[in-house]
Write a protein that holds these residues in place. Structure first.
Motif, PDB file in Angstrom:
ATOM      1  N   LEU A 109       0.824  -1.213   0.000  1.00 55.82           N
ATOM      2  CA  LEU A 109       0.000   0.000   0.000  1.00 55.82           C
ATOM      3  C   LEU A 109       0.856   1.260   0.000  1.00 55.82           C
ATOM      4  O   LEU A 109       0.538   2.224  -0.694  1.00 55.82           O
ATOM      5  CB  LEU A 109      -0.956  -0.010   1.192  1.00 55.82           C
ATOM      6  CG  LEU A 109      -2.058  -1.066   1.125  1.00 55.82           C
ATOM      7  CD1 LEU A 109      -2.871  -1.077   2.418  1.00 55.82           C
ATOM      8  CD2 LEU A 109      -2.947  -0.865  -0.083  1.00 55.82           C
ATOM      9  N   THR A 110       1.929   1.245   0.752  1.00 54.34           N
ATOM     10  CA  THR A 110       2.823   2.407   0.783  1.00 54.34           C
ATOM     11  C   THR A 110       3.409   2.672  -0.600  1.00 54.34           C
ATOM     12  O   THR A 110       3.396   3.811  -1.092  1.00 54.34           O
ATOM     13  CB  THR A 110       3.954   2.189   1.804  1.00 54.34           C
ATOM     14  OG1 THR A 110       3.369   2.064   3.109  1.00 54.34           O
ATOM     15  CG2 THR A 110       4.946   3.347   1.802  1.00 54.34           C
ATOM     16  N   LYS A 111       3.916   1.627  -1.243  1.00 54.22           N
ATOM     17  CA  LYS A 111       4.522   1.787  -2.563  1.00 54.22           C
ATOM     18  C   LYS A 111       3.493   2.191  -3.615  1.00 54.22           C
ATOM     19  O   LYS A 111       3.756   3.052  -4.462  1.00 54.22           O
ATOM     20  CB  LYS A 111       5.259   0.515  -2.968  1.00 54.22           C
ATOM     21  CG  LYS A 111       6.547   0.317  -2.177  1.00 54.22           C
ATOM     22  CD  LYS A 111       7.303  -0.904  -2.641  1.00 54.22           C
ATOM     23  CE  LYS A 111       8.576  -1.096  -1.848  1.00 54.22           C
ATOM     24  NZ  LYS A 111       9.665  -0.250  -2.315  1.00 54.22           N
ATOM     25  N   VAL A 112       2.311   1.602  -3.564  1.00 53.74           N
ATOM     26  CA  VAL A 112       1.245   1.945  -4.518  1.00 53.74           C
ATOM     27  C   VAL A 112       0.816   3.394  -4.315  1.00 53.74           C
ATOM     28  O   VAL A 112       0.702   4.165  -5.281  1.00 53.74           O
ATOM     29  CB  VAL A 112       0.054   0.973  -4.396  1.00 53.74           C
ATOM     30  CG1 VAL A 112      -1.175   1.509  -5.102  1.00 53.74           C
ATOM     31  CG2 VAL A 112       0.441  -0.393  -4.925  1.00 53.74           C
ATOM     32  N   ASN A 113       0.574   3.785  -3.087  1.00 55.51           N
ATOM     33  CA  ASN A 113       0.154   5.165  -2.814  1.00 55.51           C
ATOM     34  C   ASN A 113       1.207   6.179  -3.267  1.00 55.51           C
ATOM     35  O   ASN A 113       0.867   7.210  -3.835  1.00 55.51           O
ATOM     36  CB  ASN A 113      -0.168   5.347  -1.335  1.00 55.51           C
ATOM     37  CG  ASN A 113      -1.405   4.593  -0.896  1.00 55.51           C
ATOM     38  OD1 ASN A 113      -2.289   4.320  -1.697  1.00 55.51           O
ATOM     39  ND2 ASN A 113      -1.471   4.256   0.376  1.00 55.51           N
ATOM     40  N   THR A 114       2.476   5.858  -3.034  1.00 50.33           N
ATOM     41  CA  THR A 114       3.563   6.732  -3.457  1.00 50.33           C
ATOM     42  C   THR A 114       3.603   6.855  -4.985  1.00 50.33           C
ATOM     43  O   THR A 114       3.734   7.953  -5.533  1.00 50.33           O
ATOM     44  CB  THR A 114       4.911   6.216  -2.935  1.00 50.33           C
ATOM     45  OG1 THR A 114       4.864   6.200  -1.505  1.00 50.33           O
ATOM     46  CG2 THR A 114       6.072   7.073  -3.397  1.00 50.33           C
TER      47      THR A 114
END
Length: 121
Positions: A109-114
């Motif tokens: 989720l962190t990588k996708v949101n970024t």
């Protein structure tokens, strides 16, 4: 309109679990099990982000990543490569990010949101 993400992997379980998690975050998700199918879906859906396995069956996701990034039409699409093989050549030579499999869903989720935020900037 919700950001569109194309998940490209030949692992059906990974596709379905990742799809559920990302849909729960409000993303519009499309699935591809081959690179040929992925290319068709990119043309149709124009995703913001690809989550792309390094090995899709016997196809090379890194070569597909190069193709997308070299295309004037698609070069703005963000790409996160995924692999269970964490060797350096799989990493950021042309992709925007890398995610080791199996991955923690918070890291996903962190990588996708970024990536989606960077695409919108």
């Amino acid at each position: 309109m919700n950001p569109k993400i194309l998940l490209i992997d030949d692992n059906e379980d990974l596709l379905l679990i990742t799809q559920i998690i990302l849909k729960g975050q409000g993303y519009e998700i499309f699935l591809a099990r081959t690179l040929e199918e992925a290319e068709r879906k990119i043309k149709i859906h124009q995703p913001t982000l690809l989550l792309l396995d390094v090995c899709v069956g016997d196809e090379d996701g890194r070569q597909f990543c190069h193709k997308i990034k070299a295309s004037p039409e698609w070069s703005q699409i963000r790409i996160i490569l995924m692999s269970g093989d964490d060797c350096a050549e799989n990493r950021l030579d042309i992709a925007d990010d890398f995610l080791s499999k199996p991955f923690d869903f918070n890291e996903l989720l962190t990588k996708v949101n970024t990536a989606v935020s960077a695409a919108a900037a």
